[in-house]
Design an enzyme around this catalytic site. Structure first.
Site, PDB file in Angstrom:
ATOM      1  N   GLU A 151      16.662   3.825  -3.595  1.00  0.00           N
ATOM      2  CA  GLU A 151      15.257   3.521  -3.970  1.00  0.00           C
ATOM      3  C   GLU A 151      14.437   4.225  -3.176  1.00  0.00           C
ATOM      4  O   GLU A 151      14.628   4.174  -1.743  1.00  0.00           O
ATOM      5  CB  GLU A 151      15.109   2.044  -4.235  1.00  0.00           C
ATOM      6  CG  GLU A 151      13.645   1.795  -5.025  1.00  0.00           C
ATOM      7  CD  GLU A 151      13.255   2.418  -6.525  1.00  0.00           C
ATOM      8  OE1 GLU A 151      13.281   3.606  -6.538  1.00  0.00           O
ATOM      9  OE2 GLU A 151      13.157   1.553  -7.216  1.00  0.00           O
ATOM     10  N   ASP A 152      13.009   4.533  -3.668  1.00  0.00           N
ATOM     11  CA  ASP A 152      12.153   5.254  -2.623  1.00  0.00           C
ATOM     12  C   ASP A 152      11.296   3.874  -2.044  1.00  0.00           C
ATOM     13  O   ASP A 152      11.132   4.045  -0.794  1.00  0.00           O
ATOM     14  CB  ASP A 152      11.059   5.995  -3.253  1.00  0.00           C
ATOM     15  CG  ASP A 152      10.404   5.524  -4.633  1.00  0.00           C
ATOM     16  OD1 ASP A 152      10.888   4.483  -5.340  1.00  0.00           O
ATOM     17  OD2 ASP A 152       9.777   6.350  -5.237  1.00  0.00           O
ATOM     18  N   ASP A 180       8.511  -2.642  -4.264  1.00  0.00           N
ATOM     19  CA  ASP A 180       7.158  -3.222  -4.240  1.00  0.00           C
ATOM     20  C   ASP A 180       7.457  -4.670  -4.629  1.00  0.00           C
ATOM     21  O   ASP A 180       7.553  -5.517  -3.708  1.00  0.00           O
ATOM     22  CB  ASP A 180       6.377  -2.431  -4.950  1.00  0.00           C
ATOM     23  CG  ASP A 180       4.649  -2.677  -4.940  1.00  0.00           C
ATOM     24  OD1 ASP A 180       4.584  -3.442  -4.435  1.00  0.00           O
ATOM     25  OD2 ASP A 180       4.290  -2.009  -5.918  1.00  0.00           O
ATOM     26  N   PHE A 239      -1.341   1.804  -1.492  1.00  0.00           N
ATOM     27  CA  PHE A 239      -0.570   2.467  -2.285  1.00  0.00           C
ATOM     28  C   PHE A 239      -0.163   3.939  -1.607  1.00  0.00           C
ATOM     29  O   PHE A 239      -1.244   4.370  -1.004  1.00  0.00           O
ATOM     30  CB  PHE A 239      -1.375   2.728  -3.569  1.00  0.00           C
ATOM     31  CG  PHE A 239      -0.559   3.128  -4.768  1.00  0.00           C
ATOM     32  CD1 PHE A 239       0.279   2.717  -5.436  1.00  0.00           C
ATOM     33  CD2 PHE A 239      -0.530   4.679  -4.932  1.00  0.00           C
ATOM     34  CE1 PHE A 239       1.445   3.178  -6.350  1.00  0.00           C
ATOM     35  CE2 PHE A 239       0.348   5.361  -5.754  1.00  0.00           C
ATOM     36  CZ  PHE A 239       1.162   4.357  -6.621  1.00  0.00           C
ATOM     37  N   ARG A 246       4.272  14.371  -4.616  1.00  0.00           N
ATOM     38  CA  ARG A 246       5.530  14.038  -4.050  1.00  0.00           C
ATOM     39  C   ARG A 246       6.071  14.930  -3.125  1.00  0.00           C
ATOM     40  O   ARG A 246       6.799  14.774  -2.402  1.00  0.00           O
ATOM     41  CB  ARG A 246       6.618  14.215  -5.378  1.00  0.00           C
ATOM     42  CG  ARG A 246       6.330  13.445  -6.533  1.00  0.00           C
ATOM     43  CD  ARG A 246       7.697  13.288  -7.471  1.00  0.00           C
ATOM     44  NE  ARG A 246       7.447  12.759  -8.584  1.00  0.00           N
ATOM     45  CZ  ARG A 246       7.646  11.376  -8.866  1.00  0.00           C
ATOM     46  NH1 ARG A 246       8.029  10.584  -7.897  1.00  0.00           N
ATOM     47  NH2 ARG A 246       7.350  10.922 -10.096  1.00  0.00           N
TER      48      ARG A 246
HETATM   49  P1  IMP Z   1       8.342  -2.370  -8.402  1.00  0.00           P
HETATM   50  O1  IMP Z   1       9.002  -2.952  -9.456  1.00  0.00           O
HETATM   51  O2  IMP Z   1       6.920  -3.205  -8.216  1.00  0.00           O
HETATM   52  O3  IMP Z   1       9.204  -2.912  -6.883  1.00  0.00           O
HETATM   53  O4  IMP Z   1       8.243  -0.859  -8.015  1.00  0.00           O
HETATM   54  C1  IMP Z   1       9.123  -0.079  -7.985  1.00  0.00           C
HETATM   55  C2  IMP Z   1       8.787   1.351  -8.377  1.00  0.00           C
HETATM   56  O5  IMP Z   1       7.232   1.518  -8.295  1.00  0.00           O
HETATM   57  C3  IMP Z   1       8.944   2.291  -7.096  1.00  0.00           C
HETATM   58  O6  IMP Z   1      10.281   2.974  -7.385  1.00  0.00           O
HETATM   59  C4  IMP Z   1       7.973   3.337  -7.219  1.00  0.00           C
HETATM   60  O7  IMP Z   1       8.221   4.225  -7.995  1.00  0.00           O
HETATM   61  C5  IMP Z   1       6.828   2.508  -7.698  1.00  0.00           C
HETATM   62  N1  IMP Z   1       5.731   2.159  -6.510  1.00  0.00           N
HETATM   63  C6  IMP Z   1       5.823   1.139  -5.935  1.00  0.00           C
HETATM   64  N2  IMP Z   1       4.830   0.999  -4.936  1.00  0.00           N
HETATM   65  C7  IMP Z   1       4.433   2.291  -4.801  1.00  0.00           C
HETATM   66  C8  IMP Z   1       3.283   3.118  -3.939  1.00  0.00           C
HETATM   67  O8  IMP Z   1       2.993   2.637  -3.184  1.00  0.00           O
HETATM   68  N3  IMP Z   1       3.262   4.468  -4.152  1.00  0.00           N
HETATM   69  C9  IMP Z   1       4.157   5.086  -5.113  1.00  0.00           C
HETATM   70  N4  IMP Z   1       4.701   4.333  -5.859  1.00  0.00           N
HETATM   71  C10 IMP Z   1       5.253   3.088  -5.708  1.00  0.00           C
HETATM   72 MG    MG Z   2       7.455   6.358  -9.214  1.00  0.00          MG
END
Ligand code: IMP
Ligand code: MG
Length: 181
Positions: A100-101, A104, A153, A166
């Site tokens: 995963e990237d 969050d 962010f 990206r």
């Molecule tokens: P989560 O469900 O809140 O953990 O979010 C997961 C997804 O949200 C990640 O795979 C990202 O694609 C996107 N995301 C969360 N935080 C960021 C950020 O700071 N920048 C860009 N994408 C984010």
């Molecule tokens: Mg994303």
């Protein structure tokens, strides 16, 4: 620096060091598995990281990708996760590494991990390039973590805002206001 980027959080040299460390950790961890490692990237955010990461892993591996939806084009996780494009291959009996990237809130990954565990892999581990521990809502155990970052962010190195940024070779903090449209 690109427009609307207020700060470079992780530069190219640091990214390379992080990826090489993760590659060593992952290689050590999968030294003795019976078959090939299956590395699964979550699209689209992980594709840049994934391309670098697999070249630092020194065990035989195959790759696959899946797309899940969570955010739409916004910056706040909805907690609603859908599979948009599924894997081509079965996970049954495989050693699987999910890539995963960024984790969050953890909402997306917690659900993806649950779905993948139901497919009966031999093992399932998680690698995330970035981690925002302050934002965690759902519990996610990251086995291989690139870097903890504050609640900002960020974009670049595969991470987007509304599909943009990206291509930045570094991870930068995005200035979130009405001028970024
Ligand atoms: P989560 O469900 O809140 O953990 O979010 C997961 C997804 O949200 C990640 O795979 C990202 O694609 C996107 N995301 C969360 N935080 C960021 C950020 O700071 N920048 C860009 N994408 C984010
Ligand atoms: Mg994303």
């Amino acid at each position: 620096m690109a427009e609307h980027i207020t700060e470079i959080l992780i530069d190219e040299t640091q990214i390379q060091q992080i990826v090489e460390r993760l590659g060593r950790e992952i290689t050590a961890s999968y030294q003795d598995i019976p078959g090939e490692l299956m590395v699964i990237g979550l699209l689209r955010g992980s594709f840049v990281f994934m391309a670098d990461l697999i070249r630092t892993i020194e065990v035989p591996l195959v790759v696959d990708f899946m797309t899940v939806s969570s955010y739409g084009d916004g910056t706040v996780s909805s907690g609603d996760v859908k599979i948009i494009m599924d894997l081509d291959t079965s996970l049954e009996g495989r050693d699987v590494l999910l890539v995963e990237d960024i984790v969050d809130t953890g909402n997306t990954f917690a659900k993806v991990v649950r779905m993948m565990k139901n497919r009966n892999p031999r093992s399932l581990k998680i690698c995330s390039f970035l981690n925002k521990p302050e934002c965690r809502v759902a519990e996610v155990d990251i086995d291989f973590c690139g870097c903890d970052i504050p609640d900002k962010f960020v974009v670049g190195y595969g991470l987007d805002y509304a599909q943009r940024y990206r291509n930045l070779p570094y991870v930068g903090v995005l200035q979130l206001d009405e001028s970024v449209a």
